[in-house]
Enzyme design. Structure first.
Site, PDB file in Angstrom:
ATOM      1  N   CYS A 108      69.929  30.297  43.735  1.00  0.00           N
ATOM      2  CA  CYS A 108      69.764  30.571  42.311  1.00  0.00           C
ATOM      3  C   CYS A 108      70.896  29.843  41.599  1.00  0.00           C
ATOM      4  CB  CYS A 108      69.854  32.080  42.076  1.00  0.00           C
ATOM      5  SG  CYS A 108      69.843  32.538  40.347  1.00  0.00           S
ATOM      6  N   CYS A 119      70.565  38.760  25.270  1.00  0.00           N
ATOM      7  CA  CYS A 119      69.854  39.917  25.848  1.00  0.00           C
ATOM      8  C   CYS A 119      70.862  41.042  26.093  1.00  0.00           C
ATOM      9  CB  CYS A 119      69.165  39.545  27.154  1.00  0.00           C
ATOM     10  SG  CYS A 119      67.926  38.245  26.964  1.00  0.00           S
ATOM     11  N   GLY A 162      72.674  31.379  31.817  1.00  0.00           N
ATOM     12  CA  GLY A 162      72.155  30.458  30.818  1.00  0.00           C
ATOM     13  C   GLY A 162      70.650  30.487  30.656  1.00  0.00           C
ATOM     14  N   SER A 194      63.142  29.970  35.030  1.00  0.00           N
ATOM     15  CA  SER A 194      62.939  31.234  34.317  1.00  0.00           C
ATOM     16  C   SER A 194      63.423  31.115  32.878  1.00  0.00           C
ATOM     17  CB  SER A 194      63.707  32.349  35.038  1.00  0.00           C
ATOM     18  OG  SER A 194      63.589  33.561  34.327  1.00  0.00           O
ATOM     19  N   HIS A 219      60.231  41.930  30.061  1.00  0.00           N
ATOM     20  CA  HIS A 219      61.049  43.139  29.972  1.00  0.00           C
ATOM     21  C   HIS A 219      60.553  44.198  28.991  1.00  0.00           C
ATOM     22  CE1 HIS A 219      63.595  40.902  32.546  1.00  0.00           C
ATOM     23  NE2 HIS A 219      64.211  40.201  31.633  1.00  0.00           N
TER      24      HIS A 219
HETATM   25  N1  SAH Z   1      67.655  32.832  30.602  1.00  0.00           N
HETATM   26  C1  SAH Z   1      66.659  32.901  31.629  1.00  0.00           C
HETATM   27  C2  SAH Z   1      67.220  32.970  33.040  1.00  0.00           C
HETATM   28  C3  SAH Z   1      68.372  33.827  33.268  1.00  0.00           C
HETATM   29  S1  SAH Z   1      68.450  35.332  34.062  1.00  0.00           S
HETATM   30  C4  SAH Z   1      65.758  34.062  31.401  1.00  0.00           C
HETATM   31  O1  SAH Z   1      65.992  34.833  30.485  1.00  0.00           O
HETATM   32  O2  SAH Z   1      64.752  34.175  32.092  1.00  0.00           O
HETATM   33  C5  SAH Z   1      67.212  35.588  35.229  1.00  0.00           C
HETATM   34  C6  SAH Z   1      66.535  36.927  35.073  1.00  0.00           C
HETATM   35  O3  SAH Z   1      67.437  38.029  35.259  1.00  0.00           O
HETATM   36  C7  SAH Z   1      65.929  37.122  33.705  1.00  0.00           C
HETATM   37  O4  SAH Z   1      64.660  37.723  33.833  1.00  0.00           O
HETATM   38  C8  SAH Z   1      66.893  38.082  33.062  1.00  0.00           C
HETATM   39  O5  SAH Z   1      66.326  38.759  31.980  1.00  0.00           O
HETATM   40  C9  SAH Z   1      67.244  38.958  34.217  1.00  0.00           C
HETATM   41  N2  SAH Z   1      68.437  39.776  34.046  1.00  0.00           N
HETATM   42  C10 SAH Z   1      69.524  39.538  33.299  1.00  0.00           C
HETATM   43  N3  SAH Z   1      70.414  40.544  33.403  1.00  0.00           N
HETATM   44  C11 SAH Z   1      69.870  41.429  34.243  1.00  0.00           C
HETATM   45  C12 SAH Z   1      70.289  42.679  34.755  1.00  0.00           C
HETATM   46  N4  SAH Z   1      71.453  43.217  34.386  1.00  0.00           N
HETATM   47  N5  SAH Z   1      69.475  43.327  35.611  1.00  0.00           N
HETATM   48  C13 SAH Z   1      68.296  42.786  35.981  1.00  0.00           C
HETATM   49  N6  SAH Z   1      67.838  41.621  35.538  1.00  0.00           N
HETATM   50  C14 SAH Z   1      68.608  40.947  34.674  1.00  0.00           C
END
Ligand code: SAH
Length: 343
Positions: A108, A119, A162, A194, A219
């Protein structure tokens, strides 16, 4: 971007660009493929390029550096997961995670240091965006991790720090670099990107890279709830996102994976599961439920196993393809973005 003594990172160059470099240095074009091949092997010095004449190695060293980052922190889990905090020559730090699956080894990688998407459950975005990475810097995470673990890496997910579609140039450069037959030669179907849902880029991506897997972070089952945890939803509305995703599947014939982090008391109710089911029905979609990684400084709690199972059952009973993400490396650290913040 600051570089080493104003040298350029040679990992950013595709073979045809290296051909131009070779010509400029008065060398034959075939040297480009040789250099590109060495770089994909993960060499860290031009002197390791054994079949390149010493004069050319010196000339390259005067103009370029090989931007493989240093692992300034490293954690290894009992299950074989390795998490690294990588630092590039200018001090920029990102996280990458190596994971072992039945189908092979996977990494990853990050597309940016920090993130500006905001987020509210995510650690990577807490200090905002530091900077975007270049394609070569994304490739360099794979090379560095392979050097460290000594293991082949056959799958890459761009799901680290990112938002890849907020760095489309770096992302597309990376895909071209790692896919090139003269180099790492990774199949496009072995790459997953993603996104939090930047609609114009979903369309562009469908045209540019129809064979690369796409995951969309959803989400939530509706606009109101999605807005609560994902500020990007205010700009790109839920219905428009669904429309863009359907268009993507029509154009590419490929299934989209929707990521759904299950958060206790926020999006884990039976109503949410039913509403999500209705959204997913009748097209090429797949839901991946992610038990939330709790982040220090964030209020959210992970949903308990029972509520995740109940949520999954409702989706299944409605005919929706659904999986629960296997938790790897839970003994080393939680969510991505936390290692960098541990400074
Ligand atoms: N920016 C991209 C990729 C980054 S994170 C995106 O938003 O898809 C990869 C995944 O992990 C995303 O689905 C993100 O929402 C999720 N993610 C981020 N923080 C998290 C957390 N604390 N617990 C579980 N999933 C999380």
């Amino acid at each position: 971007m600051k570089t080493e003594d104003n040298k350029k990172n040679i990992l950013d160059y595709l073979p045809d660009e290296l051909e131009t470099v070779a010509s400029e240095l008065g060398e034959k074009k075939f040297r480009a493929a040789q250099i590109f091949g060495w770089l994909a092997k993960g060499v860290t010095s031009f002197d390791d390029m054994k079949n390149i004449p010493a004069s050319l190695r010196t000339a390259l060293d005067e103009r370029f550096y090989i931007g493989i980052p240093e692992a300034v922190r490293r954690q290894e889990s009992k299950d074989g997961t390795v998490k690294c905090l990588f630092e590039f020559p200018d001090g920029t730090q990102v996280e990458s995670v190596f994971m072992k699956y039945e189908y092979g080894n996977s990494i990853c990688i990050s597309s940016q240091s920090g993130c500006r998407m905001g987020c509210t459950f995510c650690a990577s975005t807490m200090d905002g965006l530091d900077r975007s990475l270049t394609g070569g810097e994304m490739l360099a995470q794979v090379l560095a991790m392979r050097n460290i673990t000594g293991e082949d890496i056959g799958h890459v997910v761009v799901m680290g720090m990112g938002e890849p579609f907020d760095n489309y140039e770096g992302l597309s450069g990376f895909i071209r670099l790692i896919h090139d037959k003269k180099g790492y030669d990774l199949g496009l179907r072995n790459i997953t990107v993603s996104t939090c849902g930047l609609i114009p880029k979903i369309r562009e991506f469908a045209v540019d890279f129809p064979q690369v897997n796409l995951a969309v972070s959803l989400h939530a089952p509706n606009q109101k709830l999605r807005e609560r945890t994902m500020p990007v939803a205010k700009k790109y509305k839920y219905d428009d996102l669904m429309k863009a995703c359907r268009e993507y599947t029509e154009l590419t014939g490929r299934r989209i994976t929707f990521e759904y982090a299950v958060i206790d008391g926020v999006n884990d109710s039976a109503e949410c599961a039913k509403e999500l089911s209705a959204r997913m029905k009748g097209w090429l979609s797949h839901v991946n439920l992610i038990p939330l990684n709790e982040v220090k400084g964030r209020e959210y709690k992970t949903a308990n196993g029972n509520s995740v199972a109940a949520f999954k059952k409702i989706l299944e009973s409605n005919g929706v393809a659904v999986t629960v993400r296997r938790t790897l490396g839970s003994d080393i650290d939680a969510a991505c973005g936390q290692l960098r913040r541990k400074k």
